[in-house]
Motif scaffolding. Structure first.
Motif, mmCIF file in Angstrom:
data_model
loop_
_atom_site.group_PDB
_atom_site.id
_atom_site.type_symbol
_atom_site.label_atom_id
_atom_site.label_comp_id
_atom_site.label_asym_id
_atom_site.label_seq_id
_atom_site.Cartn_x
_atom_site.Cartn_y
_atom_site.Cartn_z
ATOM 1 N N GLY A 30 0.812 -1.215 0.000
ATOM 2 C CA GLY A 30 0.000 0.000 0.000
ATOM 3 C C GLY A 30 0.843 1.262 0.000
ATOM 4 N N ASN A 31 1.972 1.218 0.696
ATOM 5 C CA ASN A 31 2.829 2.404 0.743
ATOM 6 C C ASN A 31 3.431 2.727 -0.620
ATOM 7 N N ILE A 32 3.796 1.707 -1.376
ATOM 8 C CA ILE A 32 4.326 1.945 -2.722
ATOM 9 C C ILE A 32 3.221 2.498 -3.619
ATOM 10 N N GLU A 33 2.020 1.931 -3.503
ATOM 11 C CA GLU A 33 0.891 2.444 -4.287
ATOM 12 C C GLU A 33 0.618 3.915 -3.962
ATOM 13 N N ALA A 78 -4.291 12.862 4.350
ATOM 14 C CA ALA A 78 -4.682 12.736 5.757
ATOM 15 C C ALA A 78 -6.195 12.577 5.888
ATOM 16 N N VAL A 79 -6.944 13.371 5.142
ATOM 17 C CA VAL A 79 -8.410 13.277 5.181
ATOM 18 C C VAL A 79 -8.859 11.896 4.709
ATOM 19 N N ASP A 91 1.525 5.463 8.168
ATOM 20 C CA ASP A 91 2.528 5.098 7.172
ATOM 21 C C ASP A 91 2.030 5.368 5.751
ATOM 22 N N ASN A 92 0.740 5.134 5.493
ATOM 23 C CA ASN A 92 0.183 5.439 4.176
ATOM 24 C C ASN A 92 0.189 6.944 3.918
ATOM 25 N N SER A 131 2.261 8.850 0.959
ATOM 26 C CA SER A 131 1.594 9.783 0.050
ATOM 27 C C SER A 131 2.300 11.131 0.045
ATOM 28 N N THR A 132 2.615 11.632 1.225
ATOM 29 C CA THR A 132 3.297 12.918 1.339
ATOM 30 C C THR A 132 4.698 12.848 0.732
ATOM 31 N N GLY A 133 5.398 11.750 0.982
ATOM 32 C CA GLY A 133 6.715 11.570 0.370
ATOM 33 C C GLY A 133 6.638 11.542 -1.144
ATOM 34 N N GLY A 134 5.619 10.873 -1.679
ATOM 35 C CA GLY A 134 5.424 10.858 -3.125
ATOM 36 C C GLY A 134 5.140 12.247 -3.673
ATOM 37 N N ALA A 135 4.345 13.030 -2.937
ATOM 38 C CA ALA A 135 4.038 14.397 -3.367
ATOM 39 C C ALA A 135 5.302 15.260 -3.382
ATOM 40 N N ILE A 136 6.140 15.114 -2.376
ATOM 41 C CA ILE A 136 7.389 15.892 -2.322
ATOM 42 C C ILE A 136 8.305 15.491 -3.479
#
Length: 123
Positions: free
Chosen positions: A38-41, A74-75, A91-92, A96-101
């Motif tokens: 899920g984290n990779i997705e 987050a929402v 962690d998800n 997501s935030t890491g992917g956005a950055i």
């Protein structure tokens, strides 16, 4: 009627946010799975959205887009408390935030390369 790369990017950016919204709120048994964690997705989805936002939505560029995407993540994680078959996780949200950055950084590089190569292509 000829559509510009920027117009196409704008529609793709909006579409990516719509897809993230739908996939984040579907019940677990209806959500498609890639076979990855899920984290990779999450990372890949938000990375792609951020790159497209850099190219197509100039008013949301840089940190505005990261804040928007991180808040949305987050929402969605909070909403998953009430969606059957879904399990929220910090962690998800972090993925997501890491992917956005990461997407913001890559998008900025692509945007600068395009503008350096084709200065007339400015939005």
């Amino acid at each position: 009627c000829q559509m510009s790369v920027w117009t196409i990017s704008r529609w793709l950016a909006l579409g990516s946010m719509l897809v993230i919204t739908i996939l984040s709120t579907l019940p677990g048994d209806l959500r498609p799975h890639t076979g990855q964690s899920g984290n990779i997705e999450h990372f890949i989805a938000y990375f792609g959205a951020a790159v497209l936002i850099q190219l197509g939505l100039p008013r949301l560029r840089r940190w505005r887009e990261v804040v928007l995407l991180s808040l949305a993540a987050a929402v969605f994680e909070i909403l998953q408390n009430w969606i059957p078959g879904r399990s929220p996780g910090v962690d998800n949200w972090a993925a997501s935030t890491g992917g956005a950055i990461a997407g913001m950084v890559v998008g900025l590089v692509v945007l600068r390369l395009v503008k350096a190569r084709f200065p007339e292509a400015d939005q």
